[in-house]
Design a protein around this motif. Structure first.
Motif, PDB file in Angstrom:
ATOM      1  N   UNK A   1      38.746  27.540  32.870  1.00  0.00           N
ATOM      2  CA  UNK A   1      39.833  28.532  32.852  1.00  0.00           C
ATOM      3  C   UNK A   1      39.727  29.526  34.014  1.00  0.00           C
ATOM      4  N   UNK A   2      39.630  29.034  35.223  1.00  0.00           N
ATOM      5  CA  UNK A   2      39.545  29.892  36.396  1.00  0.00           C
ATOM      6  C   UNK A   2      40.787  30.781  36.494  1.00  0.00           C
ATOM      7  N   UNK A   3      40.628  32.108  36.531  1.00  0.00           N
ATOM      8  CA  UNK A   3      41.798  32.997  36.588  1.00  0.00           C
ATOM      9  C   UNK A   3      42.461  33.046  37.962  1.00  0.00           C
ATOM     10  N   UNK A   4      41.817  32.467  38.969  1.00  0.00           N
ATOM     11  CA  UNK A   4      42.379  32.408  40.331  1.00  0.00           C
ATOM     12  C   UNK A   4      42.602  33.806  40.916  1.00  0.00           C
ATOM     13  N   UNK A   5      41.507  34.539  41.024  1.00  0.00           N
ATOM     14  CA  UNK A   5      41.569  35.857  41.653  1.00  0.00           C
ATOM     15  C   UNK A   5      41.888  35.720  43.135  1.00  0.00           C
ATOM     16  N   UNK A   6      42.456  36.760  43.700  1.00  0.00           N
ATOM     17  CA  UNK A   6      42.713  36.803  45.131  1.00  0.00           C
ATOM     18  C   UNK A   6      41.401  36.719  45.917  1.00  0.00           C
ATOM     19  N   UNK A   7      40.402  37.473  45.467  1.00  0.00           N
ATOM     20  CA  UNK A   7      39.120  37.427  46.169  1.00  0.00           C
ATOM     21  C   UNK A   7      37.973  37.805  45.239  1.00  0.00           C
TER      22      UNK A   7
ATOM     23  N   UNK B   1      50.815  31.482  39.841  1.00  0.00           N
ATOM     24  CA  UNK B   1      50.436  30.281  39.120  1.00  0.00           C
ATOM     25  C   UNK B   1      49.156  30.420  38.320  1.00  0.00           C
ATOM     26  N   UNK B   2      48.500  31.594  38.386  1.00  0.00           N
ATOM     27  CA  UNK B   2      47.289  31.823  37.601  1.00  0.00           C
ATOM     28  C   UNK B   2      47.573  31.673  36.112  1.00  0.00           C
ATOM     29  N   UNK B   3      46.638  31.076  35.373  1.00  0.00           N
ATOM     30  CA  UNK B   3      46.861  30.932  33.928  1.00  0.00           C
ATOM     31  C   UNK B   3      46.867  32.246  33.163  1.00  0.00           C
TER      32      UNK B   3
ATOM     33  N   UNK C   1      40.925  41.768  42.379  1.00  0.00           N
ATOM     34  CA  UNK C   1      41.146  41.162  41.069  1.00  0.00           C
ATOM     35  C   UNK C   1      42.620  40.959  40.728  1.00  0.00           C
ATOM     36  N   UNK C   2      43.502  41.105  41.712  1.00  0.00           N
ATOM     37  CA  UNK C   2      44.835  40.539  41.530  1.00  0.00           C
ATOM     38  C   UNK C   2      44.682  39.016  41.441  1.00  0.00           C
ATOM     39  N   UNK C   3      45.663  38.374  40.858  1.00  0.00           N
ATOM     40  CA  UNK C   3      45.586  36.918  40.726  1.00  0.00           C
ATOM     41  C   UNK C   3      46.677  36.254  41.556  1.00  0.00           C
ATOM     42  N   UNK C   4      46.451  34.999  41.846  1.00  0.00           N
ATOM     43  CA  UNK C   4      47.405  34.252  42.650  1.00  0.00           C
ATOM     44  C   UNK C   4      48.567  33.758  41.789  1.00  0.00           C
TER      45      UNK C   4
END
Length: 462
Positions: free
Chosen positions: A386-392, A416-418, A411-414
């Motif tokens: 469940x990777x949240x896909x953080x910006x960095x 399409x992040x779940x 900690x913003x997300x990309x």
């Protein structure tokens, strides 16, 4: 246990309240002078009140107190520097006691700094507890901490400590949190700030109405403690915070101390991001959220990343028992538990043996209220992390016991992040923040809690 240095200069992107923009950064750099002018330098101890004007350096040589019925306003860019040698023969850590009112009014560009001498801001002092912390006593009516940096706190409470003399903490048993509150009728706004490098809790609420929002917590707790610790006599909204590597939990929510005069603890905790919680704690206590002793704790839309365990509710077989039980009216659900693939370098084989976040989330813990708590939450497994896909932020690369907060993390997300779908999006009255509509008035200004966002964690897409 091996600890790494915490050099948190972190240009942190935070959500803000009121008139601040959504991406208003907290700038923790200590260059707070104004326009190249030499700052005014003052040395203080004893009673303090009035105004510490912008860009002043205040050297604190002994305990300071805002007297009952008086107020102290601290303007933007002020640096309050505490001596670390303590007071008297016992070297009592210097305490900032607030019996009256405190209004700390920093800005994103010029935060207020509570710290020690620059040469003491180093690796070996991260958990040294060089000064006591801010203690709002049972006569403190109002406190505003906005755009501030509070660091290197956690001195031990000893004989002669004001907090021991005033009966707030016990000499020999307690260490100072960065912020303490103890007035059940007090009003406290703690926003847009950085609370780091502390032996004990970041915020310890023993009373009052509070908005705790859009802060960053890092390296809170040496051998215990949490980012935010709430007890009986409190009504609090805790939202939009980043809590990185608290020793035990990001949130400890308890109605301990409840009585006829000190009412049940009531907390709305939502849209927080809690990372690396619980791994530095000896044994198996804690891991991200801990609700106990009949606290009415609604914990939802939070993002837990690489934490040791899921939310815990001890003695849920004794619901609504103020000595032990889980409050059956609490809603601890609609949270997102993400895991990296890395193994902890500290594993308690004689206990759970948990070495990976995904394993802790799926461990048959005696304090998991299965089927009630997190019934609708998203929970990582070994085969679906469940990777949240953080910006960095590398969820697979940062060690689970790490607490060094790096400046470049985002900690913003990309897109399409779940974490952007599946969160609570309803309008249930019981999940409405306590201070979102009418707000909480401090020093003639009304502050409103952030609205609940239908996403997991503090940040969505940039």
């Amino acid at each position: 246990m091996k600890f790494n240095a915490l050099f948190v200069s972190a240009a942190l992107m935070t959500m803000t309240l009121a008139a601040c923009s959504e991406d208003d950064p907290i700038n923790p750099d200590n260059n707070q002078g104004g326009g190249g002018e030499e700052p005014t330098i003052e040395t203080v101890e004893g009673n303090v009140e009035g105004t510490w004007e912008a860009n002043t350096i205040i050297n604190v040589s002994g305990h300071i107190t805002v007297p009952a019925g008086k107020s102290l306003t601290i303007e933007e860019g002020v640096q309050i520097i505490f001596e670390d040698k303590g007071v008297g023969a016992n070297h009592v850590p210097i305490e900032f006691t607030v019996d009256g009112n405190l209004y700390c009014k920093g800005t994103a560009e010029k935060p207020v700094l509570f710290s020690v001498a620059e040469e003491d801001r180093k690796k070996e002092n991260i958990f040294a507890g060089l000064w006591g912390g801010i203690v709002a006593s049972n006569s403190c009516g109002e406190m505003l901490i906005d755009h501030a940096i509070i660091e290197y706190t956690g001195g031990q409470v000893v004989e002669g400590s004001p907090a021991a003399t005033n009966g707030i903490y016990t000499a020999g048993d307690d260490a100072y949190p960065q912020i303490t509150t103890n007035n059940i009728n007090g009003k406290y706004i703690i926003t847009n700030s950085v609370l780091r490098n502390g032996w004990s809790d970041g915020i310890y609420l023993m009373g009052g109405q509070a908005i705790i929002a859009n802060n960053t917590f890092a390296a809170n707790g040496y051998d215990g403690a949490e980012a935010v610790n709430v007890k009986a006599g409190c009504v609090a909204d805790v939202a939009g915070n980043i809590m990185f590597s608290p020793n035990t939990n990001g949130l400890k929510l308890s109605s301990s101390g409840q009585s006829e005069t000190r009412g049940m603890a009531k907390i709305q905790a939502y849209n927080n991001t809690i990372i690396n919680a619980g791994w530095r704690r000896d044994g198996e206590k804690g891991g991200c959220v801990y609700a106990e002793k009949n606290a009415l704790a609604n914990v939802f839309n939070n993002l837990m990343v690489n934490c040791k365990f899921r939310a815990m509710t001890p003695s849920f077989k004794k619901p609504n028992d103020p000595e032990e039980g889980y409050n059956s009216e609490s809603v601890i659900d609609y949270n997102f538990y993400a895991s990296g693939s890395q193994k902890s370098d500290i594993v308690y084989e004689e206990e759970s043996g948990v070495a990976y976040a995904w394993a802790g989330y799926n461990y048959e813990h005696k304090n998991y209220n299965t089927g009630v708590v997190d019934a609708h939450s998203v929970i990582a497994t070994e085969n679906d992390l469940k990777n949240p896909q953080f910006e960095n932020f590398d969820v697979n690369g940062v060690a689970l016991t790490e607490y060094a907060y790096e400046e470049g993390w985002d900690f913003h997300v990309k897109s399409g992040s779940p974490v952007l779908t599946g969160a609570y999006s309803g309008t249930d009255a019981n999940l409405t923040p306590y201070f979102s509509s009418n707000g909480l008035s401090v020093n003639g200004v009304t502050y409103n809690s952030p609205a609940v966002k239908a996403q997991y964690g503090a940040f969505g897409v940039k």
